[in-house]
Design a protein around this motif. Structure first.
Motif, short mmCIF file in Angstrom:
data_model
loop_
_atom_site.label_atom_id
_atom_site.label_comp_id
_atom_site.label_asym_id
_atom_site.label_seq_id
_atom_site.Cartn_x
_atom_site.Cartn_y
_atom_site.Cartn_z
N ALA A 1 10.83 18.56 25.63
CA ALA A 1 10.38 17.56 26.39
C ALA A 1 8.90 17.04 25.69
O ALA A 1 8.64 16.01 25.27
CB ALA A 1 9.75 17.78 27.81
N ALA A 2 7.95 18.36 25.13
CA ALA A 2 6.96 18.23 24.13
C ALA A 2 7.23 17.38 23.12
O ALA A 2 6.69 16.51 22.45
CB ALA A 2 6.20 19.61 23.97
N LEU A 3 8.37 17.76 22.29
CA LEU A 3 8.85 17.31 20.89
C LEU A 3 9.11 16.04 21.07
O LEU A 3 8.75 15.30 20.20
CB LEU A 3 10.01 18.12 20.58
N VAL A 4 9.78 15.49 22.34
CA VAL A 4 10.03 14.23 22.50
C VAL A 4 8.95 13.25 22.52
O VAL A 4 8.51 12.13 22.16
CB VAL A 4 11.26 14.01 23.61
N GLU A 5 7.96 13.80 23.61
CA GLU A 5 6.56 12.88 23.68
C GLU A 5 5.88 13.06 22.23
O GLU A 5 5.59 11.97 22.18
CB GLU A 5 5.98 13.82 24.69
N GLU A 6 5.67 13.81 21.64
CA GLU A 6 4.87 14.06 20.29
C GLU A 6 5.87 12.78 19.28
O GLU A 6 5.00 12.22 18.67
CB GLU A 6 5.12 15.12 19.70
N THR A 7 7.00 12.84 19.52
CA THR A 7 7.72 12.01 18.53
C THR A 7 7.56 10.46 18.85
O THR A 7 7.17 9.62 18.02
CB THR A 7 9.16 12.33 18.62
N GLU A 8 7.34 10.31 20.09
CA GLU A 8 7.41 8.89 20.58
C GLU A 8 6.08 8.55 20.43
O GLU A 8 5.67 7.37 20.08
CB GLU A 8 7.92 8.92 22.09
N THR A 9 4.94 9.21 20.56
CA THR A 9 3.56 8.94 20.33
C THR A 9 3.00 8.76 19.12
O THR A 9 2.60 7.73 18.59
CB THR A 9 2.66 10.10 20.87
N GLU A 10 3.72 9.53 18.26
CA GLU A 10 3.59 9.38 16.76
C GLU A 10 4.41 8.02 15.94
O GLU A 10 3.78 7.49 15.26
CB GLU A 10 3.75 10.51 15.90
N ALA B 1 -0.42 22.43 13.30
CA ALA B 1 -1.21 21.90 14.13
C ALA B 1 -0.26 21.19 15.35
O ALA B 1 -0.81 21.32 16.36
CB ALA B 1 -1.84 20.27 13.50
N LEU B 2 1.14 20.81 14.91
CA LEU B 2 1.97 20.80 16.01
C LEU B 2 2.23 21.78 17.02
O LEU B 2 2.25 21.54 18.08
CB LEU B 2 3.22 20.09 15.39
N ALA B 3 2.27 22.60 16.54
CA ALA B 3 2.60 24.03 17.36
C ALA B 3 1.44 24.27 18.30
O ALA B 3 1.54 24.52 19.23
CB ALA B 3 2.72 25.21 16.16
N GLU B 4 0.25 24.03 17.56
CA GLU B 4 -1.08 24.23 18.63
C GLU B 4 -1.15 23.33 19.76
O GLU B 4 -1.40 23.37 20.87
CB GLU B 4 -2.26 23.97 17.69
N ARG B 5 -0.72 21.98 19.50
CA ARG B 5 -0.78 20.93 20.56
C ARG B 5 0.51 20.96 21.55
O ARG B 5 0.21 20.89 22.62
CB ARG B 5 -0.21 19.53 19.90
N LEU B 6 1.39 21.87 21.09
CA LEU B 6 2.69 22.02 21.92
C LEU B 6 2.46 23.22 22.52
O LEU B 6 3.36 23.64 23.69
CB LEU B 6 3.90 22.11 21.33
N GLY B 7 1.77 24.26 22.22
CA GLY B 7 1.45 25.55 22.74
C GLY B 7 2.62 26.60 22.40
O GLY B 7 3.03 27.45 23.17
#
Length: 157
Positions: A43-52, A14-20
């Motif tokens: 950048a996408a990993l940082v954003e996902e981590t902060e969001t969650e 799911a994470l891979a799909e969101r990050l492309g």
């Protein structure tokens, strides 16, 4: 960041799909085999981590403030006093003080219930009176602080 991602509730797919990106790339990053991801992925990993995780970290800090730690309050307002023998006229003060977990809990519960800043004024005044003006109740004379013309109130925990 690796620690936070390994604890993420969502699956690698799911994470891979969101990050492309591929599932394998996420798994390699989590396992520590991909230590320098592409800038876009990083950048996408940082954003996902902060969001969650930001909401969870904030909730833990709020729980600590309400149970054991209390919180810091900064107020700029006009303070006046009711006390026998007080010669201290009211004036604008910049007050920064810790408040007890009891008051912190009341303030946080009111905020969660949608209270306005004005709804918090009486509790903040009591908390400041206790911690700042009476030294946690150690002063013999206990003035009651009234504040008006509030310019700012900030909470930190």
């Amino acid at each position: 960041m690796k620690f936070l991602l390994t604890r993420a509730k969502r699956s690698a797919k799911a994470l891979a799909e969101r990050l492309g990106v591929s599932r394998r790339m996420v798994e390699r990053y989590r396992a520590g085999k991909l230590t320098t991801p592409q800038k876009r992925l990083q950048a996408a990993l940082v954003e996902e981590t902060e969001t969650e995780w930001r909401p969870q970290v904030r909730a833990q800090a709020r729980d600590r403030a309400a149970s054991t730690g209390g919180m810091m309050v900064r107020v700029v307002a006009h303070f006046g006093f009711t006390a026998s023998g007080s010669s201290d006229d009211g004036r604008v003060r910049h007050v920064q003080t810790e408040i007890s977990p009891t008051y912190a809990k009341q303030i946080l519960e009111l905020q969660e219930a949608g209270a306005t800043e004005e709804d918090l004024h009486p509790i903040v005044a009591k908390a400041i009176t206790e911690s700042y003006f009476t030294d946690w109740g150690f002063r013999r004379e206990s003035p009651v602080a009234h504040f008006t013309d509030i310019q700012s109130i900030e909470f930190e925990f």
